[in-house]
Write a protein that holds these residues in place. Structure first.
Motif, PDB file in Angstrom:
ATOM      1  N   GLU A  63       0.853  -1.189   0.000  1.00 47.36           N
ATOM      2  CA  GLU A  63       0.000   0.000   0.000  1.00 47.36           C
ATOM      3  C   GLU A  63       0.885   1.234   0.000  1.00 47.36           C
ATOM      4  O   GLU A  63       1.841   1.323   0.778  1.00 47.36           O
ATOM      5  CB  GLU A  63      -0.919   0.014   1.230  1.00 47.36           C
ATOM      6  CG  GLU A  63      -1.788   1.281   1.284  1.00 47.36           C
ATOM      7  CD  GLU A  63      -2.843   1.268   2.385  1.00 47.36           C
ATOM      8  OE1 GLU A  63      -2.876   0.312   3.188  1.00 47.36           O
ATOM      9  OE2 GLU A  63      -3.628   2.242   2.432  1.00 47.36           O
TER      10      GLU A  63
ATOM     11  N   GLU B  30      -5.938  -5.834   7.954  1.00 46.39           N
ATOM     12  CA  GLU B  30      -5.043  -4.703   8.248  1.00 46.39           C
ATOM     13  C   GLU B  30      -4.605  -4.708   9.699  1.00 46.39           C
ATOM     14  O   GLU B  30      -5.293  -5.237  10.572  1.00 46.39           O
ATOM     15  CB  GLU B  30      -5.781  -3.387   8.026  1.00 46.39           C
ATOM     16  CG  GLU B  30      -6.157  -3.099   6.606  1.00 46.39           C
ATOM     17  CD  GLU B  30      -6.638  -1.651   6.493  1.00 46.39           C
ATOM     18  OE1 GLU B  30      -5.812  -0.807   6.107  1.00 46.39           O
ATOM     19  OE2 GLU B  30      -7.802  -1.375   6.803  1.00 46.39           O
TER      20      GLU B  30
ATOM     21  N   LYS C 211     -10.757  -4.796   2.690  1.00 46.27           N
ATOM     22  CA  LYS C 211      -9.701  -4.649   3.695  1.00 46.27           C
ATOM     23  C   LYS C 211     -10.353  -4.541   5.069  1.00 46.27           C
ATOM     24  O   LYS C 211     -11.032  -3.552   5.364  1.00 46.27           O
ATOM     25  CB  LYS C 211      -8.837  -3.417   3.399  1.00 46.27           C
ATOM     26  CG  LYS C 211      -8.104  -3.532   2.057  1.00 46.27           C
ATOM     27  CD  LYS C 211      -7.042  -2.463   1.910  1.00 46.27           C
ATOM     28  CE  LYS C 211      -5.787  -2.790   2.696  1.00 46.27           C
ATOM     29  NZ  LYS C 211      -4.694  -1.818   2.428  1.00 46.27           N
TER      30      LYS C 211
ATOM     31  N   ASP D 121     -11.764  -0.004   1.720  1.00 53.17           N
ATOM     32  CA  ASP D 121     -10.852   0.199   2.839  1.00 53.17           C
ATOM     33  C   ASP D 121     -11.630   0.257   4.153  1.00 53.17           C
ATOM     34  O   ASP D 121     -12.812   0.595   4.154  1.00 53.17           O
ATOM     35  CB  ASP D 121     -10.126   1.538   2.619  1.00 53.17           C
ATOM     36  CG  ASP D 121      -8.795   1.609   3.350  1.00 53.17           C
ATOM     37  OD1 ASP D 121      -8.450   0.667   4.078  1.00 53.17           O
ATOM     38  OD2 ASP D 121      -8.101   2.629   3.167  1.00 53.17           O
TER      39      ASP D 121
ATOM     40  N   GLU E  10      -8.176   2.170  -3.359  1.00 49.62           N
ATOM     41  CA  GLU E  10      -8.854   1.901  -2.091  1.00 49.62           C
ATOM     42  C   GLU E  10      -9.864   3.004  -1.799  1.00 49.62           C
ATOM     43  O   GLU E  10      -9.511   4.175  -1.754  1.00 49.62           O
ATOM     44  CB  GLU E  10      -7.832   1.816  -0.941  1.00 49.62           C
ATOM     45  CG  GLU E  10      -6.875   0.658  -1.084  1.00 49.62           C
ATOM     46  CD  GLU E  10      -6.064   0.406   0.190  1.00 49.62           C
ATOM     47  OE1 GLU E  10      -6.256   1.125   1.194  1.00 49.62           O
ATOM     48  OE2 GLU E  10      -5.250  -0.534   0.172  1.00 49.62           O
TER      49      GLU E  10
ATOM     50  N   ASN F 172      -4.730   5.031  -1.875  1.00 51.41           N
ATOM     51  CA  ASN F 172      -5.912   5.573  -1.198  1.00 51.41           C
ATOM     52  C   ASN F 172      -6.507   6.735  -1.991  1.00 51.41           C
ATOM     53  O   ASN F 172      -5.782   7.610  -2.454  1.00 51.41           O
ATOM     54  CB  ASN F 172      -5.526   6.074   0.198  1.00 51.41           C
ATOM     55  CG  ASN F 172      -5.124   4.937   1.101  1.00 51.41           C
ATOM     56  OD1 ASN F 172      -5.968   4.175   1.558  1.00 51.41           O
ATOM     57  ND2 ASN F 172      -3.829   4.805   1.340  1.00 51.41           N
TER      58      ASN F 172
HETATM   59 CA    CA Z   1      -5.875   2.319   2.903  1.00 54.24          CA
END
Ligand code: CA
Ligand code: C2E
Ligand code: CA
Ligand code: CA
Length: 274
Positions: free
Chosen positions: A58, A235, A199, A178, A148, A116
Motif C-alpha cells: 500500500e 489490516e 480490507k 478500505d 482503495e 488511497n
Molecule cells: Ca488504505
C-alpha cells in the motif's frame, strides 16, 4: 450565568486564535509543499498467507516537512481535504504509484500497488479521464494498480459511484473497500459494486485472537467475501498469534507491523533486494 460565559470566553479565545493561526500556517505550508515537492510515498508490504509471499504494497503518503520532520497523513490530510488541496496531492500520489507499478513490472516483480483515494478526488467530474491519462503517461499495468475507497466515500452518491467504479474497472484497475466494517453501508451494495478486495479494518484485528466477538466478525467477513468471490486483506496485524489465527481462518492477505512497517524508498529497495 453570563459571568460564566465571560469566563469561558476569556479562557478559550486566545487558545482558539492560536489554533486558528496554526491552521493558517499549516495551510500555507501545504501549498508550499506541493510546489516544492515535499511529499513522498512510503510502501507497506502485504503478505499472501498461503505461501508467505510478498504480493503487494500500500502506498502511504508522507510529508517531509522542512522543520517538523516526516509527517503522517493524520497530521495534515484533514486540512488538505477541507481546502481541496487533496485533489492535486492525490493526483501526485496516483502518478507516483503508477510509476512504481511500471518499474516493478519491468523488474519482473509481480506486485500490486494499492492507492488511497479521497472523496474530493472522486467528486471531480473528469476523474476517470484523469486516471486514464495517468495510466497512459506512466505506462503502468492497470491490473497491478488497486484503488482503495472507504465505505462512506462509496455511499455518498451510490448511483454516480457505481457508474464511475464500472468505468475504472473497465480501465483494468482493481478496486478495494478500505476500513471495511466501520462504515454505515448496507451489505446490498457489495453485490452491486464491482469490487475485488475487502480490507478488514484494524480495529477488528487488534484484539484477535482473544476477543470472541471480533473473531466472529472477522469470520463473518471472510465467509461473506468467500461467497461473493472477493479477496480479503487483514489490516493492522501486529502479532504472530494474529497471523496464525488469520491464516487458519482462511484470510488471503495480511498487512501490518508484524510483517513490515511502511517503508521509505531506500528501506524498500534494501528489503526487496535482500
Ligand atoms: Ca488504505
Ligand atoms: P489506511 O488507509 O487505513 O492505512 C493504514 C494505516 O495503518 C497507515 O497509517 C499505516 O501506517 C497504519 N498501519 C499499518 N500497519 C499497522 C499496524 O500493524 N498497527 C498499527 N497500529 N497501524 C498500522 P498512515 O500511513 O499514518 O495513514 C493513515 C491514513 O491516512 C490512511 O489509513 C489513509 O486513510 C490516509 N492516507 C494515507 N495515504 C493517503 C493518500 O495518499 N491519500 C489519501 N487520500 N489518504 C491517505
Ligand atoms: Ca485501512
Ligand atoms: Ca476467495
Amino acid at each position: 450565568e453570563p459571568r460564566q460565559d465571560d469566563a469561558n470566553y476569556v479562557l478559550y479565545a486566545p487558545a482558539l486564535r492560536e489554533q486558528e493561526d496554526r491552521l493558517i500556517t499549516l495551510e500555507n505550508e501545504l501549498h508550499q509543499a506541493m510546489k516544492e515537492n515535499q511529499f513522498l510515498l512510503y510502501f507497506q508490504p502485504q503478505q499472501r498467507l498461503c505461501d508467505g509471499a510478498m504480493i503487494g504494497a500500500e502506498a502511504l503518503l508522507r510529508w517531509q516537512h522542512p522543520t517538523r520532520g516526516v509527517l503522517s497523513p493524520n497530521e495534515f490530510i484533514h486540512l488538505a481535504e477541507r481546502t481541496g488541496l487533496i485533489v492535486s496531492i492525490g493526483e501526485w500520489v496516483l502518478t507516483e504509484a503508477c510509476i512504481q507499478a511500471r518499474q516493478w513490472q519491468e523488474q519482473g516483480h509481480d506486485m500490486l500497488i494499492s492507492v488511497n483515494l479521497s472523496a474530493r478526488q472522486m467528486q471531480q467530474a473528469d476523474f476517470v479521464e484523469r486516471v486514464t491519462t495517468i495510466l497512459a503517461r506512466t505506462g503502468a499495468p492497470p491490473h497491478k494498480v488497486e484503488l482503495e475507497l472507504t465505505e462512506s466515500l462509496l455511499m455518498t452518491d451510490l448511483d454516480r459511484g457505481h457508474d464511475m467504479l464500472c468505468q475504472l474497472k473497465a480501465l483494468g484497475l482493481k478496486l478495494a473497500i478500505d476500513d471495511f466494517g466501520t462504515g454505515y453501508s448496507s451489505l446490498a451494495y457489495l453485490k452491486r459494486l464491482p469490487m475485488d478486495t475487502l480490507k478488514i479494518d484494524r480495529r477488528f484485528v487488534s484484539s484477535l485472537p482473544g476477543d470472541k466477538q471480533d473473531g466472529a466478525i472477522v469470520r463473518a467477513i471472510l465467509d461473506l467475501a468467500e461467497h461473493l468471490d472477493l479477496n480479503v486483506v487483514a489490516e493492522g496485524v501486529e502479532t504472530q498469534a494474529q497471523h496464525d489465527w488469520l491464516k487458519r481462518a482462511g484470510c488471503d492477505v495480511l498487512q501490518g507491523y508484524w510483517y513490515s512497517r511502511p517503508l521509505a524508498c531506500s528501506d524498500w529497495v534494501r528489503m526487496v533486494e535482500s
